[in-house]
Write a protein that holds these residues in place. Sequence first.
Motif, PDB file in Angstrom:
ATOM      1  N   VAL A 109      42.026   8.468 -15.471  1.00 48.11           N
ATOM      2  CA  VAL A 109      42.486   8.172 -14.009  1.00 48.11           C
ATOM      3  C   VAL A 109      44.036   7.621 -14.369  1.00 48.11           C
ATOM      4  N   GLU A 110      45.110   8.537 -13.934  1.00 52.74           N
ATOM      5  CA  GLU A 110      46.493   8.208 -14.039  1.00 52.74           C
ATOM      6  C   GLU A 110      46.723   7.267 -13.132  1.00 52.74           C
ATOM      7  N   SER A 111      48.003   6.830 -13.281  1.00 52.47           N
ATOM      8  CA  SER A 111      48.708   5.889 -12.044  1.00 52.47           C
ATOM      9  C   SER A 111      50.094   5.820 -12.792  1.00 52.47           C
ATOM     10  N   GLY A 112      51.193   5.419 -11.767  1.00 54.27           N
ATOM     11  CA  GLY A 112      52.432   5.116 -12.187  1.00 54.27           C
ATOM     12  C   GLY A 112      53.601   5.911 -11.707  1.00 54.27           C
ATOM     13  N   GLY A 113      53.330   7.128 -11.282  1.00 49.93           N
ATOM     14  CA  GLY A 113      54.296   8.194 -10.796  1.00 49.93           C
ATOM     15  C   GLY A 113      55.082   7.562  -9.793  1.00 49.93           C
ATOM     16  N   GLY A 114      55.989   8.456  -9.572  1.00 45.72           N
ATOM     17  CA  GLY A 114      56.798   7.988  -8.228  1.00 45.72           C
ATOM     18  C   GLY A 114      58.273   8.986  -8.615  1.00 45.72           C
ATOM     19  N   LEU A 115      59.158   8.337  -7.471  1.00 47.96           N
ATOM     20  CA  LEU A 115      60.590   9.013  -7.403  1.00 47.96           C
ATOM     21  C   LEU A 115      61.346   7.854  -7.935  1.00 47.96           C
ATOM     22  N   VAL A 116      62.352   8.468  -8.759  1.00 46.85           N
ATOM     23  CA  VAL A 116      63.247   7.708  -9.803  1.00 46.85           C
ATOM     24  C   VAL A 116      64.556   8.338  -9.816  1.00 46.85           C
ATOM     25  N   GLN A 117      65.667   7.622  -9.899  1.00 45.92           N
ATOM     26  CA  GLN A 117      66.950   8.370  -9.985  1.00 45.92           C
ATOM     27  C   GLN A 117      67.207   8.799 -11.532  1.00 45.92           C
ATOM     28  N   VAL A 159      54.521  17.295 -12.651  1.00 50.01           N
ATOM     29  CA  VAL A 159      53.092  16.512 -12.421  1.00 50.01           C
ATOM     30  C   VAL A 159      52.729  16.357 -13.818  1.00 50.01           C
ATOM     31  N   TYR A 160      52.436  14.802 -13.979  1.00 54.96           N
ATOM     32  CA  TYR A 160      51.975  14.493 -15.605  1.00 54.96           C
ATOM     33  C   TYR A 160      50.405  14.339 -15.680  1.00 54.96           C
ATOM     34  N   SER A 161      49.816  14.931 -16.500  1.00 57.11           N
ATOM     35  CA  SER A 161      48.510  14.680 -16.552  1.00 57.11           C
ATOM     36  C   SER A 161      48.122  14.016 -18.018  1.00 57.11           C
ATOM     37  N   CYS A 162      46.991  13.311 -17.915  1.00 49.56           N
ATOM     38  CA  CYS A 162      46.722  12.589 -19.159  1.00 49.56           C
ATOM     39  C   CYS A 162      45.317  13.337 -19.490  1.00 49.56           C
ATOM     40  N   ALA A 163      45.020  13.590 -21.083  1.00 49.93           N
ATOM     41  CA  ALA A 163      44.270  14.540 -21.682  1.00 49.93           C
ATOM     42  C   ALA A 163      43.603  13.670 -22.921  1.00 49.93           C
ATOM     43  N   ALA A 164      42.215  13.886 -23.150  1.00 49.19           N
ATOM     44  CA  ALA A 164      41.621  13.282 -24.382  1.00 49.19           C
ATOM     45  C   ALA A 164      40.610  14.330 -24.875  1.00 49.19           C
ATOM     46  N   GLY A 165      40.656  14.338 -26.134  1.00 49.15           N
ATOM     47  CA  GLY A 165      39.678  15.209 -26.938  1.00 49.15           C
ATOM     48  C   GLY A 165      39.263  14.600 -28.054  1.00 49.15           C
ATOM     49  N   ASN A 193      39.412  18.275 -23.884  1.00 53.05           N
ATOM     50  CA  ASN A 193      38.337  18.529 -22.867  1.00 53.05           C
ATOM     51  C   ASN A 193      38.018  17.705 -21.848  1.00 53.05           C
ATOM     52  N   HIS A 194      38.956  16.644 -21.701  1.00 54.71           N
ATOM     53  CA  HIS A 194      38.874  15.839 -20.666  1.00 54.71           C
ATOM     54  C   HIS A 194      40.328  15.569 -19.858  1.00 54.71           C
ATOM     55  N   TRP A 195      40.563  15.787 -18.587  1.00 55.50           N
ATOM     56  CA  TRP A 195      41.645  15.771 -17.847  1.00 55.50           C
ATOM     57  C   TRP A 195      41.796  14.858 -16.757  1.00 55.50           C
ATOM     58  N   GLY A 196      42.829  14.366 -16.610  1.00 56.52           N
ATOM     59  CA  GLY A 196      42.929  13.392 -15.311  1.00 56.52           C
ATOM     60  C   GLY A 196      43.541  14.203 -14.115  1.00 56.52           C
ATOM     61  N   GLN A 197      43.723  13.617 -13.011  1.00 49.63           N
ATOM     62  CA  GLN A 197      44.047  14.412 -11.881  1.00 49.63           C
ATOM     63  C   GLN A 197      45.435  14.650 -11.637  1.00 49.63           C
ATOM     64  N   GLY A 198      46.236  13.933 -12.470  1.00 48.58           N
ATOM     65  CA  GLY A 198      47.737  14.374 -12.449  1.00 48.58           C
ATOM     66  C   GLY A 198      48.298  13.194 -11.413  1.00 48.58           C
ATOM     67  N   THR A 199      49.647  12.911 -12.006  1.00 45.76           N
ATOM     68  CA  THR A 199      50.554  11.979 -11.389  1.00 45.76           C
ATOM     69  C   THR A 199      51.721  12.537 -11.193  1.00 45.76           C
ATOM     70  N   GLN A 200      52.367  12.625  -9.954  1.00 41.35           N
ATOM     71  CA  GLN A 200      53.737  13.146 -10.020  1.00 41.35           C
ATOM     72  C   GLN A 200      54.883  12.270 -10.101  1.00 41.35           C
ATOM     73  N   VAL A 201      55.934  12.931 -10.934  1.00 46.27           N
ATOM     74  CA  VAL A 201      57.165  12.141 -11.164  1.00 46.27           C
ATOM     75  C   VAL A 201      58.214  13.052 -10.810  1.00 46.27           C
ATOM     76  N   SER A 202      58.967  12.433  -9.746  1.00 44.06           N
ATOM     77  CA  SER A 202      60.196  13.116  -9.461  1.00 44.06           C
ATOM     78  C   SER A 202      61.477  12.260  -9.762  1.00 44.06           C
ATOM     79  N   VAL A 203      62.228  13.150 -10.377  1.00 46.23           N
ATOM     80  CA  VAL A 203      63.645  12.550 -10.682  1.00 46.23           C
ATOM     81  C   VAL A 203      64.808  13.161 -10.077  1.00 46.23           C
ATOM     82  N   SER A 204      65.524  12.455  -9.111  1.00 39.34           N
ATOM     83  CA  SER A 204      66.722  12.758  -8.373  1.00 39.34           C
ATOM     84  C   SER A 204      67.902  12.697  -9.146  1.00 39.34           C
ATOM     85  N   SER A 205      68.997  13.247  -8.694  1.00 37.34           N
ATOM     86  CA  SER A 205      70.359  13.327  -9.346  1.00 37.34           C
ATOM     87  C   SER A 205      71.167  12.420  -8.687  1.00 37.34           C
TER      88      SER A 205
END
Length: 124
Positions: A5-13, A93-99, A112-124
């Motif tokens: 389970v991923e967390s921590g994504g968001g919008l940042v400059q 979209v950043y995803s965590c994986a394990a194998g 062979n294991h993947w999380g659902q992904g979390t969006q990271v957006s970087v604005s200029s």
Amino acid sequence: QVQLVESGGGLVQAGGSLRLSCAASERTFRTYTMAWFRQAPGKEREFVAAIKWSTGTTDYADSVKGRFTISRDNAKNTVYLQMNSLKVEDTAVYSCAAGPIVALTTRAHEYNHWGQGTQVSVSS
């Protein structure tokens, strides 16, 4: 059921920082190789960073070396991706994986294991 389970994504400059977390549901992952991948719109999924949980050995894509740091916390069964000096091109979209991989690898199909992904957006 094994989960990541991923967390921590968001919008940042641009120039800012974010820390992504990947919580593993089982201690079994402590024998695994863990990795972060990302996928931007219209682009192929690409390797970002990997860590061998048992030894702490790491590997990074050239595009993030010196800016991103992957680490793990045994007590919390969690892998982190600290992202500094973020650029617009890090948006994805950043995803965590394990194998159960002996060596660090950048090849997504070996995980062979993947999380659902979390969006990271970087604005200029």
